[in-house]
Write an enzyme that holds these catalytic residues in place. Structure first.
Site, short mmCIF file in Angstrom:
data_model
loop_
_atom_site.label_atom_id
_atom_site.label_comp_id
_atom_site.label_asym_id
_atom_site.label_seq_id
_atom_site.Cartn_x
_atom_site.Cartn_y
_atom_site.Cartn_z
CG ASP A 87 -2.04 1.02 1.13
OD1 ASP A 87 -2.42 1.39 0.01
OD2 ASP A 87 -2.52 1.45 2.20
CG ASN A 126 0.99 4.09 4.08
OD1 ASN A 126 0.63 4.62 5.13
ND2 ASN A 126 0.26 3.16 3.47
CG ASP A 165 -0.21 1.26 7.42
OD1 ASP A 165 -0.29 0.11 7.91
OD2 ASP A 165 -1.19 1.89 7.00
#
Length: 346
Positions: A216, A221, A239
């Protein structure tokens, strides 16, 4: 709004009070001074906590029922493997010999606090730097597969969300047929392409191996700190909650934005950095628009499934209206056109 409604008091996070967060930290020997700040996370609950000695940590409370303990621990092990290889990721702290803890029914992890801002993705030096670090992530990720965490596949990201949205009749009647037809056409294009491998429809090239990914890697992030005269600073990645097996391009395409020409230039800068440390199979560029399409479909189902979480109606008030779904139909038609164009080249 036609999404199902659930009494907010029944939601698992309803009991996650500031006192419970502080008690959870105390249970692993970290004593807060009472200052808590909720950080931007919807899938999980994430808090910055200031401890009695003035230091700060980040506590992440995993959404109950989403991942198994084994899957979470595999995420933590990957993060630590990256940190051991001096890749700038924020890995959970080992406290009392464990990275995953449990308190009052919640699985949680604690990591060091790291500051930073969203990277400037129109700066080609920044993009080249990000490309180098993504290559380092992938060099580690290619060393072994995940045993517990899933792979990117057509069923999970496309077909199952489509079937669930249609079956629950969440889409308003005036948009149901248009959305269903556009979704069917998009998924048929993906299924007919050369981007599925194996009977399960895993996403990737038929003759190439998938690797462990961040999964992701959008700009939110990646935290960037200014580079000083000594060369300290640059990106760090946070993350890894969506870490999974898949093609390398999954960690690159979300850093691209704008018109085709702009995305081509951005991609070239990313790959200039990436290929200094790892080869990149240019055939994977044909996967960018299919991956973007699957994310679009999955995102709508994700919002609908999380609607009983009180934070979702507050932060996504536009979701569920006819205008929202009309916009989704338009975007799916744009993606159908994009998937029939020549892939980006760099």
């Amino acid at each position: 709004m036609t999404a199902p409604h659930t009494d907010d008091t029944l939601h698992p996070y309803a009991s996650l009070t500031p006192d419970l967060v502080l008690d959870a930290l105390a249970s692993v020997g970290l004593y807060g001074d009472g200052r808590l700040m909720a950080l931007g996370s919807y899938e999980n609950r994430v808090y910055q906590a200031t401890l009695e000695d003035g230091s700060r940590v980040v506590a992440k409370f995993y959404r109950p029922g989403r991942w198994s303990e084994a899957q979470i621990l595999e995420e933590h092990a990957f993060a630590q493997e990256l940190a051991d290889a001096e890749v700038p990721v924020v890995a959970p702290l080992l406290l009392h010999g464990r990275s995953l803890h449990r308190h009052a029914g919640f699985d949680f992890a604690v990591s060091p606090w790291r500051g930073g801002r969203t990277p400037e993705l129109d700066d080609f030096e920044v993009l080249e730097w990000l490309g180098r670090y993504l290559a380092r992530i992938h060099n580690v990720g290619a060393a072994r597969p995940f045993a517990q965490r899933p792979a990117l596949d057509l069923q999970t990201l496309g077909q199952e969300p489509r079937d669930w949205l249609i079956g629950t009749q969440i889409i308003p009647l005036d948009q149901q047929t248009a959305w269903r037809d556009a979704c069917e056409q998009a998924l048929e294009l993906i299924a007919a392409g050369a981007c599925l491998s194996g009977a399960t429809g895993q996403f990737g090239l038929k003759d190439a191996s998938n690797i462990r990914l961040h999964g992701d890697c959008h700009p939110g992030n990646v935290l960037w700190t200014p580079v000083d005269d000594a060369g300290h600073g640059g990106p760090h990645f946070v993350d890894l909650d969506d870490a999974r097996m898949g093609p390398a391009v999954q960690d690159l395409w979300m850093l691209l934005s704008g018109e085709r020409r702009q995305r081509t230039v951005q991609l070239s800068a990313l790959l200039d950095g990436y290929e200094q440390l790892r080869p990149f199979d240019r055939r994977e560029l044909a996967l960018i628009e299919p991956l973007r399409t699957l994310r679009l479909i999955h995102y709508s189902a994700w919002l609908a499934r999380r609607w009983s979480d009180p934070i979702f109606p507050i932060n996504f008030p536009w979701f569920g209206s006819s205008d929202y779904w009309r916009g989704q139909v338009d975007m799916l038609h744009e993606q159908i056109e994009a998937m029939q164009e020549e892939p980006l080249a760099a």
